[in-house]
Enzyme design. Structure first.
Site, PDB file in Angstrom:
ATOM      1  N   SER A 177      -2.400  -9.808   0.700  1.00  0.00           N
ATOM      2  CA  SER A 177      -3.260  -8.647   0.468  1.00  0.00           C
ATOM      3  C   SER A 177      -4.279  -8.382   1.569  1.00  0.00           C
ATOM      4  O   SER A 177      -4.688  -7.245   1.762  1.00  0.00           O
ATOM      5  CB  SER A 177      -3.960  -8.786  -0.878  1.00  0.00           C
ATOM      6  OG  SER A 177      -4.589 -10.045  -0.997  1.00  0.00           O
ATOM      7  N   HIS A 205       1.767  -5.915  -3.475  1.00  0.00           N
ATOM      8  CA  HIS A 205       1.691  -4.986  -2.334  1.00  0.00           C
ATOM      9  C   HIS A 205       3.053  -4.677  -1.718  1.00  0.00           C
ATOM     10  O   HIS A 205       3.126  -3.903  -0.770  1.00  0.00           O
ATOM     11  CB  HIS A 205       0.770  -5.557  -1.251  1.00  0.00           C
ATOM     12  CG  HIS A 205      -0.636  -5.746  -1.706  1.00  0.00           C
ATOM     13  ND1 HIS A 205      -1.553  -4.716  -1.745  1.00  0.00           N
ATOM     14  CD2 HIS A 205      -1.277  -6.841  -2.177  1.00  0.00           C
ATOM     15  CE1 HIS A 205      -2.699  -5.181  -2.198  1.00  0.00           C
ATOM     16  NE2 HIS A 205      -2.558  -6.461  -2.475  1.00  0.00           N
ATOM     17  N   LYS A 236      -1.161  -0.150  -7.592  1.00  0.00           N
ATOM     18  CA  LYS A 236      -1.013   0.059  -6.146  1.00  0.00           C
ATOM     19  C   LYS A 236       0.016   1.161  -5.893  1.00  0.00           C
ATOM     20  O   LYS A 236      -0.266   2.299  -6.228  1.00  0.00           O
ATOM     21  CB  LYS A 236      -0.735  -1.283  -5.490  1.00  0.00           C
ATOM     22  CG  LYS A 236      -2.048  -2.093  -5.526  1.00  0.00           C
ATOM     23  CD  LYS A 236      -1.936  -3.563  -5.467  1.00  0.00           C
ATOM     24  CE  LYS A 236      -3.332  -4.155  -5.638  1.00  0.00           C
ATOM     25  NZ  LYS A 236      -3.340  -5.519  -6.093  1.00  0.00           N
TER      26      LYS A 236
HETATM   27  C1  PLP Z   1      -4.166  -6.402  -6.866  1.00  0.00           C
HETATM   28  C2  PLP Z   1      -3.505  -7.705  -6.970  1.00  0.00           C
HETATM   29  C3  PLP Z   1      -3.429  -8.374  -8.193  1.00  0.00           C
HETATM   30  C4  PLP Z   1      -4.172  -7.891  -9.421  1.00  0.00           C
HETATM   31  O1  PLP Z   1      -3.560  -6.800  -9.978  1.00  0.00           O
HETATM   32  P1  PLP Z   1      -4.440  -5.866 -10.950  1.00  0.00           P
HETATM   33  O2  PLP Z   1      -3.436  -5.102 -11.722  1.00  0.00           O
HETATM   34  O3  PLP Z   1      -5.282  -5.035 -10.045  1.00  0.00           O
HETATM   35  O4  PLP Z   1      -5.239  -6.788 -11.804  1.00  0.00           O
HETATM   36  C5  PLP Z   1      -2.698  -9.541  -8.255  1.00  0.00           C
HETATM   37  N1  PLP Z   1      -2.097 -10.040  -7.158  1.00  0.00           N
HETATM   38  C6  PLP Z   1      -2.171  -9.436  -5.964  1.00  0.00           C
HETATM   39  C7  PLP Z   1      -1.473 -10.036  -4.789  1.00  0.00           C
HETATM   40  C8  PLP Z   1      -2.889  -8.261  -5.826  1.00  0.00           C
HETATM   41  O5  PLP Z   1      -2.997  -7.674  -4.654  1.00  0.00           O
END
Ligand code: PLP
Length: 383
Positions: A177, A205, A236
């Protein structure tokens, strides 16, 4: 208890104090924040779907059909037809036996790891995994073993130090991330096969962004056998909200029995599941969004290198510009903001000490002109 005022003062002193921006507009490439317009290079809305009229319509239609709240946890009376249909469509899309929805990715990660790992059992994770995966290991009271970032031989060494015959979870982000680089899934899978590891990939991602029709990192590498557990999020590339776990029927049954973040929480609003189903269809069929993203990324990287900027080893829409010093990263970010470009500085503890950076993210909504404006502003701000 902590000394609250001392803590806050220290944070401010170290330039680590955080505050929130308040948006006046929907999420997008062009947004207004506190009355000023910006080109935004900091959302995770990679495909530009968060404000898509078709998703808005689907959410409204979902609300007409299913109401606003699920009103209950999935195991009581909160599991609706909308959830069920989305689970089936996702299982078909990612090619797994079964899918289970969770209310957020954070909760999916806590749920999977605490349900499958025993106390004091070894659990292997990449050093740069998402915070929710690290927290999950803590909550499970597992013996966390962190291998070097993206390094399958480091994983192999770590696995060799544990001599028991049981299966161990090996957990990695698909796309990291903060760095935007990819986990070496082919090599990690091989080490897992040889050492009784069960690979879990958090592809928050990668899904929608890379791989065939946006099927994510495993598809990008053409992995012969898919990782046994895949975690995806909707906040995302999907442009909605929520998360899912894909796995075998047996693993999903286990999660339904044991994952406390599944059992003891309200199910996602069914209208949101309905909108996500609409998003899934857009995401797999509109290849032009991924093509356009690749074009923007390659344009950015070519020109940023010519400007002498220090880029990461990333081919994804997450493009870090490494600055190092926290104060300097903040100063550059402020200059960019003054030029109408929104790219916050990412500081410790989100990244290691001395690893302050600008985390630039691209969206299919950006134009080539937006990227040119970003490059001009970067040139001026880093001179
Ligand atoms: C954003 C993210 C999460 C968390 O997801 P949410 O639905 O925003 O709680 C988990 N793992 C990774 C790698 C992320 O980038």
């Amino acid at each position: 208890m902590k000394d609250i005022s001392a803590f806050l003062a220290q944070r401010k002193h170290a330039s680590l104090h955080r505050h929130r921006l308040t948006l006046n507009t929907p999420q997008g490439a062009h947004i207004a924040v506190e009355g000023r317009s910006y080109i935004s290079f900091c959302s995770n809305d990679y495909l530009g779907l968060a404000n898509d009229p078709r998703l808005i319509k689907a959410l409204k239609h979902g609300a007409d059909k299913f109401g606003v709240s699920s009103g209950s946890a999935h195991l009581i009376s909160g599991h609706s037809m909308a959830h069920h249909q989305l689970e089936l469509a996702l299982a078909d899309f990612v090619g797994y036996e079964r899918v289970l929805l969770f209310s957020t990715g954070y909760m999916a990660n806590l749920g999977v790891i605490t349900a499958l790992v025993d106390r004091k059992e070894a659990l292997f994770q990449d050093k740069l995994n998402h915070a929710s995966l690290i927290d999950a290991a803590r909550l499970a009271q597992a013996t966390l073993k962190r291998y070097l970032h993206g390094d399958a031989s480091s994983l192999k060494q770590q696995m060799a130090t544990v001599n028991d015959n049981s299966t161990h979870l090996v957990v990695t982000d698909g796309v990291f991330s903060m760095d935007g680089d990819l986990a070496p899934l082919v090599e990690l899978s091989k080490v897992c096969h040889q050492n009784n590891g069960l690979l879990v990939v958090d592809d928050a991602h990668g899904l929608g962004v890379i791989g065939k029709q946006g099927r994510g990192t495993a598809s990008h590498f053409g992995l012969a056998s898919a990782p046994p557990i895949l975690i995806g999020t909707f906040g995302k590339a999907f442009g909605t909200f929520g998360a899912f776990v894909a796995a075998s029927d047996e693993i999903i049954e286990m999660l339904i029995q044991l994952a406390r973040t599944y059992i003891y929480t309200t199910a996602l609003p069914p209208a949101m599941a309905h909108a996500t189903l609409c998003s899934l269809n857009i995401l797999k069929n509109e290849e032009w969004r991924r093509q356009h993203l690749r074009k923007l990324i390659s344009k950015f990287r070519t020109h940023a290198k010519q400007l002498g900027l220090k880029l990461g080893d990333s081919t994804t829409p997450i493009q870090p510009v490494l600055i190092g010093d926290t104060q300097q990263a903040l100063a550059i970010s402020q200059k960019l903001n003054a030029a109408g470009i929104l790219t916050p500085a990412i500081r410790p503890p989100a990244v290691p000490q001395g690893g302050a950076r600008l985390r630039i993210t691209f969206s299919a909504q950006h134009t080539c002109d937006d990227v040119e404006r970003l490059l001009c502003a970067l040139e001026a701000a880093t001179q």
